[in-house]
Design a protein around this motif. Structure first.
Motif, mmCIF file in Angstrom:
data_model
loop_
_atom_site.group_PDB
_atom_site.id
_atom_site.type_symbol
_atom_site.label_atom_id
_atom_site.label_comp_id
_atom_site.label_asym_id
_atom_site.label_seq_id
_atom_site.Cartn_x
_atom_site.Cartn_y
_atom_site.Cartn_z
ATOM 1 N N ASP A 89 0.834 -1.197 0.000
ATOM 2 C CA ASP A 89 0.000 0.000 0.000
ATOM 3 C C ASP A 89 0.873 1.253 0.000
ATOM 4 N N PRO A 90 0.934 1.977 -1.129
ATOM 5 C CA PRO A 90 1.773 3.180 -1.190
ATOM 6 C C PRO A 90 1.300 4.301 -0.274
ATOM 7 N N ALA A 91 0.121 4.181 0.278
ATOM 8 C CA ALA A 91 -0.357 5.197 1.212
ATOM 9 C C ALA A 91 0.342 5.086 2.567
ATOM 10 N N ARG A 92 0.902 3.905 2.851
ATOM 11 C CA ARG A 92 1.537 3.721 4.162
ATOM 12 C C ARG A 92 2.995 3.277 4.082
ATOM 13 N N GLN A 93 3.499 3.038 2.862
ATOM 14 C CA GLN A 93 4.876 2.564 2.743
ATOM 15 C C GLN A 93 5.467 2.988 1.403
ATOM 16 N N LEU A 94 6.802 3.061 1.364
ATOM 17 C CA LEU A 94 7.484 3.268 0.094
ATOM 18 C C LEU A 94 7.518 1.945 -0.653
ATOM 19 N N LEU A 95 7.267 1.998 -1.956
ATOM 20 C CA LEU A 95 7.331 0.802 -2.786
ATOM 21 C C LEU A 95 8.294 1.049 -3.927
ATOM 22 N N ALA A 96 9.150 0.086 -4.192
ATOM 23 C CA ALA A 96 10.118 0.221 -5.275
ATOM 24 C C ALA A 96 10.261 -1.120 -5.968
ATOM 25 N N ALA A 97 10.547 -1.069 -7.262
ATOM 26 C CA ALA A 97 10.706 -2.312 -8.022
ATOM 27 C C ALA A 97 11.869 -2.182 -8.981
ATOM 28 N N GLN A 98 12.569 -3.293 -9.145
ATOM 29 C CA GLN A 98 13.756 -3.346 -9.982
ATOM 30 C C GLN A 98 13.511 -4.273 -11.159
ATOM 31 N N CYS A 99 13.723 -3.780 -12.371
ATOM 32 C CA CYS A 99 13.631 -4.597 -13.585
ATOM 33 C C CYS A 99 12.310 -5.375 -13.653
ATOM 34 N N SER A 100 12.356 -6.704 -13.684
ATOM 35 C CA SER A 100 11.103 -7.452 -13.818
ATOM 36 C C SER A 100 10.226 -7.335 -12.579
ATOM 37 N N GLY A 101 10.776 -6.832 -11.470
ATOM 38 C CA GLY A 101 9.951 -6.555 -10.302
ATOM 39 C C GLY A 101 8.873 -5.530 -10.620
ATOM 40 N N THR A 102 9.118 -4.688 -11.628
ATOM 41 C CA THR A 102 8.111 -3.721 -12.062
ATOM 42 C C THR A 102 6.846 -4.431 -12.527
ATOM 43 N N LEU A 103 7.003 -5.609 -13.116
ATOM 44 C CA LEU A 103 5.848 -6.382 -13.560
ATOM 45 C C LEU A 103 4.976 -6.778 -12.368
ATOM 46 N N VAL A 104 5.595 -7.073 -11.244
ATOM 47 C CA VAL A 104 4.836 -7.428 -10.045
ATOM 48 C C VAL A 104 3.964 -6.255 -9.603
ATOM 49 N N LEU A 105 4.551 -5.051 -9.528
ATOM 50 C CA LEU A 105 3.764 -3.878 -9.150
ATOM 51 C C LEU A 105 2.656 -3.607 -10.162
ATOM 52 N N ALA A 106 2.960 -3.808 -11.443
ATOM 53 C CA ALA A 106 1.953 -3.586 -12.479
ATOM 54 C C ALA A 106 0.774 -4.531 -12.299
ATOM 55 N N ARG A 107 1.052 -5.806 -12.065
ATOM 56 C CA ARG A 107 -0.015 -6.795 -11.926
ATOM 57 C C ARG A 107 -0.811 -6.597 -10.632
ATOM 58 N N LEU A 108 -0.195 -5.941 -9.654
ATOM 59 C CA LEU A 108 -0.906 -5.625 -8.414
ATOM 60 C C LEU A 108 -1.758 -4.369 -8.551
ATOM 61 N N GLY A 109 -1.688 -3.730 -9.712
ATOM 62 C CA GLY A 109 -2.468 -2.525 -9.943
ATOM 63 C C GLY A 109 -1.886 -1.282 -9.327
ATOM 64 N N LEU A 110 -0.613 -1.330 -8.980
ATOM 65 C CA LEU A 110 0.033 -0.205 -8.304
ATOM 66 C C LEU A 110 0.695 0.770 -9.262
ATOM 67 N N LEU A 111 0.627 0.484 -10.574
ATOM 68 C CA LEU A 111 1.200 1.379 -11.576
ATOM 69 C C LEU A 111 0.143 1.876 -12.553
ATOM 70 N N ASP A 112 -1.118 1.785 -12.183
ATOM 71 C CA ASP A 112 -2.189 2.225 -13.070
ATOM 72 C C ASP A 112 -2.042 3.716 -13.376
#
Length: 204
Positions: A89-112
């Motif tokens: 939850d970016p409202a309560r924590q910093l979130l960061a992703a590296q390379c293919s980790g970006t796909l994880v954030l995308a699939r979680l709906g955090l990069l809409d």
């Protein structure tokens, strides 16, 4: 302050371990950096075996979470039970992703509606998930940052440190790891990469 680095089977050592080492340069009694995995032990894409320090539930409670990359990320995002455990939850924590980790954030709906960075191999997967990919090493909007290219993990770690404890501490951590004789140039490049995302200028 707790930072968790999500590290899955087939992980890229440069992503998880460089970030771990740089983040661990912060010497404060309330500062903790942990490798988090869905299993007690994970093997890297090159055969390095490491033990997880915390599980995914503990990782999701951290103040900052970095999603590392690896050769099996598409298997991770295809695992509904595993993805359901990633309550970020970016409202309560910093979130960061590296390379293919970006796909994880995308699939979680955090990069809409947000552009992102990733490596060249992962770019088509991230784009297929509906995210525009930028040709740069790091991008952040609010509490979410993404990076592309293994050595961009240095920038991602610096961004986390700058956001959580300050820019001076980020500079000191990078100065320690920068090559001798190139420290000034190295720091200048790193500050150019993360600086725009520490002042609210985060539009793509």
């Amino acid at each position: 302050m707790h930072i968790a680095i999500l590290t899955f089977e087939g992980f890229n050592e440069l992503d998880s371990l460089i970030a771990f080492a740089i983040l661990s340069r912060i010497r404060r009694p309330d500062w903790r950096v942990s490798i988090a995995s869905p299993a007690a032990r994970v093997t890297s894409m090159n055969g390095l075996v490491i033990d997880s320090q915390i599980d995914l539930q503990q990782a999701c409670a951290a103040d900052a979470v970095i999603v590392g990359s690896g050769m099996r990320t598409r298997e991770v995002v295809a695992d509904a039970a595993l993805m359901a455990q990633l309550r970020l939850d970016p409202a309560r924590q910093l979130l960061a992703a590296q390379c293919s980790g970006t796909l994880v954030l995308a699939r979680l709906g955090l990069l809409d509606g947000v552009a992102a960075c990733t490596d060249l191999t992962s770019k088509p997967w991230v784009e297929a998930a509906g995210v525009a990919v930028l040709d740069q090493p790091l991008f952040a909007r609010g509490n979410v940052a993404t990076a592309g290219g293994c050595l961009a993990s240095i920038y991602l770690a610096a961004w986390v440190i700058a956001r959580l404890v300050g820019l001076d501490e980020a500079r000191q951590a990078l100065h320690y790891v920068a090559p001798v004789g190139e420290k000034a140039q190295y720091l200048a490049a790193a500050m150019a990469a993360i600086g725009p995302y520490l002042q609210g200028r985060t539009e793509a």
